[in-house]
Design a protein around this motif. Structure first.
Motif, short mmCIF file in Angstrom:
data_model
loop_
_atom_site.label_atom_id
_atom_site.label_comp_id
_atom_site.label_asym_id
_atom_site.label_seq_id
_atom_site.Cartn_x
_atom_site.Cartn_y
_atom_site.Cartn_z
N THR A 1 1.81 -12.50 0.09
CA THR A 1 2.83 -12.11 -0.88
C THR A 1 4.14 -11.86 -0.14
N THR A 2 5.03 -11.07 -0.72
CA THR A 2 6.31 -10.78 -0.08
C THR A 2 6.36 -9.32 0.36
N LYS A 3 7.20 -9.05 1.32
CA LYS A 3 7.32 -7.72 1.90
C LYS A 3 7.68 -6.68 0.83
N GLY A 4 7.00 -5.54 0.89
CA GLY A 4 7.30 -4.44 -0.02
C GLY A 4 6.48 -4.42 -1.28
N ASP A 5 5.61 -5.45 -1.51
CA ASP A 5 4.78 -5.47 -2.72
C ASP A 5 3.75 -4.34 -2.69
N ALA A 6 3.38 -3.89 -3.88
CA ALA A 6 2.41 -2.79 -4.01
C ALA A 6 0.99 -3.34 -4.09
N VAL A 7 0.09 -2.71 -3.34
CA VAL A 7 -1.35 -3.03 -3.39
C VAL A 7 -1.99 -2.13 -4.44
N LYS A 8 -2.77 -2.74 -5.36
CA LYS A 8 -3.35 -2.01 -6.49
C LYS A 8 -4.86 -1.83 -6.34
N ALA A 9 -5.38 -0.75 -6.89
CA ALA A 9 -6.83 -0.53 -6.92
C ALA A 9 -7.46 -1.46 -7.93
N MET A 10 -8.57 -2.12 -7.56
CA MET A 10 -9.21 -3.08 -8.46
C MET A 10 -9.90 -2.39 -9.63
N PHE A 11 -10.68 -1.32 -9.35
CA PHE A 11 -11.37 -0.55 -10.39
C PHE A 11 -11.06 0.94 -10.18
N ASP A 12 -11.44 1.76 -11.15
CA ASP A 12 -11.41 3.20 -10.93
C ASP A 12 -12.33 3.54 -9.76
N GLY A 13 -11.97 4.53 -8.97
CA GLY A 13 -12.85 4.89 -7.86
C GLY A 13 -12.31 6.04 -7.04
N ASP A 14 -13.03 6.34 -5.96
CA ASP A 14 -12.65 7.41 -5.04
C ASP A 14 -12.34 6.83 -3.67
N LYS B 1 -7.14 5.25 -10.36
CA LYS B 1 -7.41 4.43 -11.55
C LYS B 1 -7.14 2.97 -11.22
N ALA B 2 -7.80 2.08 -11.94
CA ALA B 2 -7.54 0.64 -11.77
C ALA B 2 -6.07 0.37 -12.03
N GLY B 3 -5.43 -0.38 -11.13
CA GLY B 3 -4.02 -0.70 -11.27
C GLY B 3 -3.09 0.29 -10.62
N GLN B 4 -3.64 1.39 -10.11
CA GLN B 4 -2.80 2.38 -9.43
C GLN B 4 -2.37 1.86 -8.06
N THR B 5 -1.12 2.09 -7.68
CA THR B 5 -0.64 1.70 -6.35
C THR B 5 -1.29 2.58 -5.30
N ILE B 6 -1.99 1.94 -4.34
CA ILE B 6 -2.67 2.70 -3.29
C ILE B 6 -2.05 2.44 -1.92
N ALA B 7 -1.26 1.35 -1.80
CA ALA B 7 -0.66 1.02 -0.51
C ALA B 7 0.52 0.08 -0.71
N ILE B 8 1.28 -0.11 0.37
CA ILE B 8 2.32 -1.12 0.42
C ILE B 8 1.84 -2.20 1.37
N VAL B 9 1.97 -3.46 0.93
CA VAL B 9 1.42 -4.56 1.71
C VAL B 9 2.08 -4.65 3.08
N GLY B 10 1.26 -5.00 4.07
CA GLY B 10 1.75 -5.17 5.44
C GLY B 10 1.49 -6.59 5.92
#
Length: 394
Positions: free
Chosen positions: A79-92, A133-142
């Protein structure tokens, strides 16, 4: 002095609360591939039914990225720099740290038994113990060097599985299917569950005792009647003695509920309601471990979410015979028995057959129609003594 004491107390309480949110051992927090504790405690297999997920319960990790599967079952999503990585499903969040091989990495553990891995992040935005939650931003792509990408994987019990079993990587969609995860020795085998749940006539139908009637009770006409009052004690059994109803037949949460949920305790014996033949004994979709019995009186009974099935297809069972143990396999939030009454593959309210409050057979005459709803009326026959039926035959 008092002020310093209050500040120290606040810091200690804050740190303690942070520790309390972390439910993972030190090894779980640092090792990517690790077995999931308790995953197979109740059964050697479980299913994940992706057809039951709502739209907001799934998100592709990088919705705008290009995904490519590698031979090691990892997926590179560029992808491109700065994109947000999302959680696939709800989880811990089980892991969130700087791994020596995969850089900043996050591992999520999900209620459905799967784990998802997100590596090569420029920045992790969640910490161990967080619920996401699914779709929540968990990281920034590297990425690595001049390449911007996320290294993604799906695991079951610490082993990566083929992402193509679950995902359409080109369209970034979840496949509408059910997978079966079965423990085989030290490994877990993941397969797709095929449809066709009620086409069970084949081998089991050929083993029917001559005393049992044909499988289609409507072969002789458009209706048939069962006089429950004429069934003597010893020829019926309440399937889960001592149980209480926790969810009745009918509408539930916007969906139809095809059976009656009965609860006692985990691994409690489940008994056959009538004499019959086993036409299904397998893991099936959201039902988990499921058993279907076909009876001479024209009924079929279904018993599901079992921790263990004790009979196999083709077995002839007697009423009161122990056929399974209560569990929470499949789509279930607690250990219980999902019990169904069916006729020719169509489900009906089991309240027409059993008095669930008193754990006994009703004194009624029930008529089922090929087209239309069944009817029930008081039986003219004198009912036999109605106790709780025969139970405990092993």
């Amino acid at each position: 002095m008092r002020r310093i004491y209050l500040i120290l107390s606040f810091v200690i309480c804050h740190l303690a609360s942070g520790v309390a949110q972390t439910e993972f051992s030190a090894l779980e927090q640092q090792k990517i591939s690790i077995k999931t504790p308790g995953l197979f405690d109740q059964s050697d297999a479980f299913t994940v039914d992706f057809t039951l997920l709502k739209p907001d319960e799934f998100c592709f990790p990088l919705p705008v990225g290009k995904a490519e599967a590698r031979s090691d079952y990892n997926v590179e999503i560029t992808t491109t720099k700065g994109d947000a990585v999302k959680a696939m499903f709800d989880g811990d969040v089980r892991m969130s740290w700087n791994h020596p091989k995969f850089g900043r990495i996050i591992v999520l553990r999900h209620d459905n038994g799967l784990e998802t891995v997100y590596g090569r992040n420029a920045e992790n935005r969640v910490r161990v113990g967080d619920h996401v939650k699914a779709g929540q931003t968990i990281a920034i792509v590297g990425g690595e060097a001049d390449r911007v990408y996320c290294e993604f994987a799906i695991m079951v019990d610490g082993a990566r599985i083929n992402p193509a079993m679950i995902l359409d990587l080109t369209r970034k969609r979840l496949l509408q299917k059910t997978i079966l995860c079965r423990r085989e020795g030290k490994r877990v085998r993941v397969t797709t569950v095929e449809p066709d749940p009620w086409d069970v006539a084949s081998t089991a139908e050929k083993t029917l005792d001559s005393r049992l009637k044909p499988s289609d009770p409507f072969k002789g006409g458009s209706k048939f009647t069962i006089d429950l009052a004429a069934i003597p004690e010893g020829q019926w059994c309440y399937p889960l003695p001592g149980a209480k109803v926790i969810s009745p037949y009918g509408a539930r949460g916007g969906r139809g509920h095809s059976g009656t949920d009965l609860k006692t305790k985990p691994n409690d014996p489940i008994y056959a309601a009538f004499d019959g033949v086993v036409t299904m004994s397998q893991v099936f979709y959201g039902y988990g471990n499921c058993i279907v019995l076909r009876h001479a009186n024209g009924l079929e009974t279904l018993y599901s979410h079992n921790s263990k099935n004790l009979v196999k297809v083709g077995d002839q069972v007697k009423c009161g015979q122990k056929i399974a143990l209560t569990g929470r396999t499949g789509r279930a939030s607690t250990e219980h028995l999902h019990f169904e009454i069916r006729v020719n593959g169509r489900h009906y309210n089991s309240n027409m057959i059993f008095d669930h409050a008193n754990h006994k057979l009703l004194d009624k005459k029930v008529t089922f129609y090929k087209n239309g709803s069944p009817t029930a009326r008081a039986s003219k026959k004198k009912a036999p003594a109605r106790r709780k039926g025969r139970r405990g035959r092993k």
